[in-house]
Design an enzyme around this catalytic site. Structure first.
Site, PDB file in Angstrom:
ATOM      1  N   TYR A  57      29.909   8.538   9.022  1.00 50.00           N
ATOM      2  CA  TYR A  57      29.617   7.288   9.393  1.00 50.00           C
ATOM      3  C   TYR A  57      27.900   7.220   9.564  1.00 50.00           C
ATOM      4  CZ  TYR A  57      34.491   6.490  10.592  1.00 50.00           C
ATOM      5  OH  TYR A  57      35.528   6.330  10.437  1.00 50.00           O
ATOM      6  N   HIS A 118      38.462  14.546   7.637  1.00 48.31           N
ATOM      7  CA  HIS A 118      38.414  13.231   7.467  1.00 48.31           C
ATOM      8  C   HIS A 118      39.209  12.943   6.218  1.00 48.31           C
ATOM      9  CE1 HIS A 118      35.411   9.629   7.996  1.00 48.31           C
ATOM     10  NE2 HIS A 118      36.776   9.116   7.594  1.00 48.31           N
TER      11      HIS A 118
HETATM   12  N1  LIG Z   1      39.808   7.997   8.986  1.00 44.32           N
HETATM   13  C1  LIG Z   1      39.474   7.029   8.017  1.00 44.32           C
HETATM   14  O1  LIG Z   1      39.293   7.355   6.800  1.00 44.32           O
HETATM   15  C2  LIG Z   1      38.874   5.624   8.706  1.00 44.32           C
HETATM   16  C3  LIG Z   1      38.719   4.619   7.798  1.00 44.32           C
HETATM   17  C4  LIG Z   1      38.324   3.497   8.195  1.00 44.32           C
HETATM   18  C5  LIG Z   1      38.246   3.201   9.510  1.00 44.32           C
HETATM   19  N2  LIG Z   1      38.264   4.396  10.547  1.00 44.32           N
HETATM   20  C6  LIG Z   1      38.121   4.025  11.960  1.00 44.32           C
HETATM   21  O2  LIG Z   1      38.841   3.281  12.399  1.00 44.32           O
HETATM   22  C7  LIG Z   1      38.117   2.313  13.216  1.00 44.32           C
HETATM   23  C8  LIG Z   1      38.808   0.710  12.846  1.00 44.32           C
HETATM   24  O3  LIG Z   1      38.928   0.474  11.789  1.00 44.32           O
HETATM   25  P1  LIG Z   1      37.801  -0.947  10.940  1.00 44.32           P
HETATM   26  O4  LIG Z   1      36.712  -0.737  11.814  1.00 44.32           O
HETATM   27  O5  LIG Z   1      37.932  -0.428   9.584  1.00 44.32           O
HETATM   28  O6  LIG Z   1      38.691  -1.990  11.029  1.00 44.32           O
HETATM   29  P2  LIG Z   1      39.403  -2.904  12.259  1.00 44.32           P
HETATM   30  O7  LIG Z   1      39.089  -2.294  13.529  1.00 44.32           O
HETATM   31  O8  LIG Z   1      41.087  -2.759  11.671  1.00 44.32           O
HETATM   32  O9  LIG Z   1      38.883  -4.260  12.094  1.00 44.32           O
HETATM   33  C9  LIG Z   1      37.638  -4.588  12.434  1.00 44.32           C
HETATM   34  C10 LIG Z   1      37.479  -6.129  12.044  1.00 44.32           C
HETATM   35  O10 LIG Z   1      38.509  -6.980  12.913  1.00 44.32           O
HETATM   36  C11 LIG Z   1      37.581  -7.861  13.695  1.00 44.32           C
HETATM   37  N3  LIG Z   1      38.228  -7.985  14.868  1.00 44.32           N
HETATM   38  C12 LIG Z   1      38.350  -6.982  15.913  1.00 44.32           C
HETATM   39  N4  LIG Z   1      38.861  -7.321  16.927  1.00 44.32           N
HETATM   40  C13 LIG Z   1      39.233  -8.829  16.807  1.00 44.32           C
HETATM   41  C14 LIG Z   1      39.986  -9.681  17.476  1.00 44.32           C
HETATM   42  N5  LIG Z   1      40.396  -9.524  18.550  1.00 44.32           N
HETATM   43  N6  LIG Z   1      40.025 -11.038  16.856  1.00 44.32           N
HETATM   44  C15 LIG Z   1      39.625 -11.194  15.577  1.00 44.32           C
HETATM   45  N7  LIG Z   1      39.115 -10.184  14.892  1.00 44.32           N
HETATM   46  C16 LIG Z   1      39.003  -8.922  15.258  1.00 44.32           C
HETATM   47  C17 LIG Z   1      36.269  -7.390  13.798  1.00 44.32           C
HETATM   48  O11 LIG Z   1      35.279  -8.368  13.481  1.00 44.32           O
HETATM   49  P3  LIG Z   1      34.382  -8.633  14.733  1.00 44.32           P
HETATM   50  O12 LIG Z   1      33.254  -7.720  15.128  1.00 44.32           O
HETATM   51  O13 LIG Z   1      33.729 -10.152  14.650  1.00 44.32           O
HETATM   52  O14 LIG Z   1      35.390  -8.645  16.185  1.00 44.32           O
HETATM   53  C18 LIG Z   1      35.817  -6.599  12.265  1.00 44.32           C
HETATM   54  O15 LIG Z   1      35.608  -7.351  11.422  1.00 44.32           O
HETATM   55  C19 LIG Z   1      36.829   2.301  12.492  1.00 44.32           C
HETATM   56  O16 LIG Z   1      35.692   1.907  13.120  1.00 44.32           O
HETATM   57  C20 LIG Z   1      36.570   3.656  12.283  1.00 44.32           C
HETATM   58  O17 LIG Z   1      36.156   4.253  13.618  1.00 44.32           O
HETATM   59  C21 LIG Z   1      38.680   5.600   9.973  1.00 44.32           C
END
Ligand SMILES: NC(=O)c1ccc[n+]([C@@H]2O[C@H](COP(=O)([O-])OP(=O)(O)OC[C@H]3O[C@@H](n4cnc5c(N)ncnc54)[C@H](OP(=O)(O)O)[C@@H]3O)[C@@H](O)[C@H]2O)c1
Length: 269
Positions: A57, A118
């Site tokens: 990241y 990862h």
């Molecule tokens: N290990 C891996 O390969 C891998 C891959 C991807 C991600 N990750 C980790 O997992 C974390 C989470 O995944 P992600 O960030 O991809 O996606 P996520 O948390 O599923 O979704 C993020 C999205 O949801 C929205 N959101 C959050 N809370 C909300 C709510 N209460 N109501 C409406 N919309 C909402 C956010 O917009 P707003 O900002 O407008 O709220 C953002 O657009 C990442 O940040 C990262 O640390 C790991």
């Protein structure tokens, strides 16, 4: 914050915050780094203590600085980071060691709570020595728990066969688009804690409407019932938001319980 037990007897919070777009222009994953960690500051202020970052990241040091400058004692946090599977980081034992030391420096900490590989490492020898180096950092107390991310059941079994310290966690995608139910069942049965990335992603308008309908029964919203579904079955969630109201909403998961019927409806969305 409720926790769940890892195989090594330590506890991991059931809820944390992702960080993959923090500190970046336009809140975009591939956005230029701009040092704006206000969203993480807000998350910490609202009560998030599990913080999930990764070397890929490119924001490890900004995440570390923000945690450090919060003034909250280090032991209250649960910091996760991840080593990429490219040769630049795992090309040799020495490279793995240096990568971990750099994470410790970036995160401004004496220890990391959870260190994950990862992505799968196809080369068996590299996978083995990478794991062995991570084990050596558990031995010297610089890492508390080690695990993997995006590993299949076969890959988990491969690590299990040679590991002195078994993987405590597998962080995988889990949301209505890709639940990974079979994998999660396997992990729950085999003492590997599943952690869901993207827990609020890829939800269609129809699925959102169904979730909102279920949520009405509890005075909650669609996101809260979706996250509750995961933690109620023992899956750690790390939703990420740049919006303070969403951050607060995503924390409010511990004052209700889904019925079996509603759990079934969510799992078959
Ligand atoms: N290990 C891996 O390969 C891998 C891959 C991807 C991600 N990750 C980790 O997992 C974390 C989470 O995944 P992600 O960030 O991809 O996606 P996520 O948390 O599923 O979704 C993020 C999205 O949801 C929205 N959101 C959050 N809370 C909300 C709510 N209460 N109501 C409406 N919309 C909402 C956010 O917009 P707003 O900002 O407008 O709220 C953002 O657009 C990442 O940040 C990262 O640390 C790991």
């Amino acid at each position: 914050m409720q926790t769940t037990l890892l195989a090594n007897g330590s506890k991991i919070p059931l809820l944390g915050t992702g960080t993959n777009t923090y500190g970046k222009e336009g809140n975009q994953y591939r956005g230029k780094l701009n040092g704006d960690f206000s969203a993480l500051k807000s998350a910490i202020q609202e009560g998030y203590r599990l913080i999930d970052t990764a070397i890929s990241y490119q924001n490890e040091s900004g995440v570390g600085k923000t945690i450090f400058e919060s003034g909250i004692p280090r032991e209250e946090f649960y910091i996760t980071t991840k080593i990429p599977s490219d040769d630049a980081y795992i090309g040799s034992r020495k490279a793995v060691e240096q990568t971990v030391l750099k994470s410790l420096e970036n995160l401004k900490t004496d220890y990391i709570d959870l260190y994950l590989i990862h992505q799968p490492i196809d080369d068996e020898e590299k996978l083995k020595y990478t794991w062995e180096v991570l084990e050596s950092f558990v031995d010297n107390g610089k890492i508390k728990s080690i695990g993997v991310s995006n590993f299949t059941i076969e890959m988990l079994e491969a690590v299990h066969n040679f590991a002195r310290i078994k993987p405590a966690v597998n962080q995988i995608q889990s949301n209505p688009h890709t639940w990974n139910h079979e994998m999660i069942d396997y992990m729950l049965k085999n003492d590997i804690v599943p952690e869901a990335w993207g827990p609020l992603s890829k939800v269609t308008p129809e699925q959102r409407a169904k979730l909102a309908k279920i949520a009405e029964n509890y005075g909650k919203n669609w996101g809260q019932v979706l996250l509750r579904y995961q933690i109620q079955r023992g899956v750690v969630v790390i939703p990420k938001s740049h919006n303070k109201d969403h951050q607060i909403s995503n924390l409010e998961l511990f004052d209700f319980e889904l019925t079996k019927e509603d759990q079934f409806m969510i799992e078959s969305l």
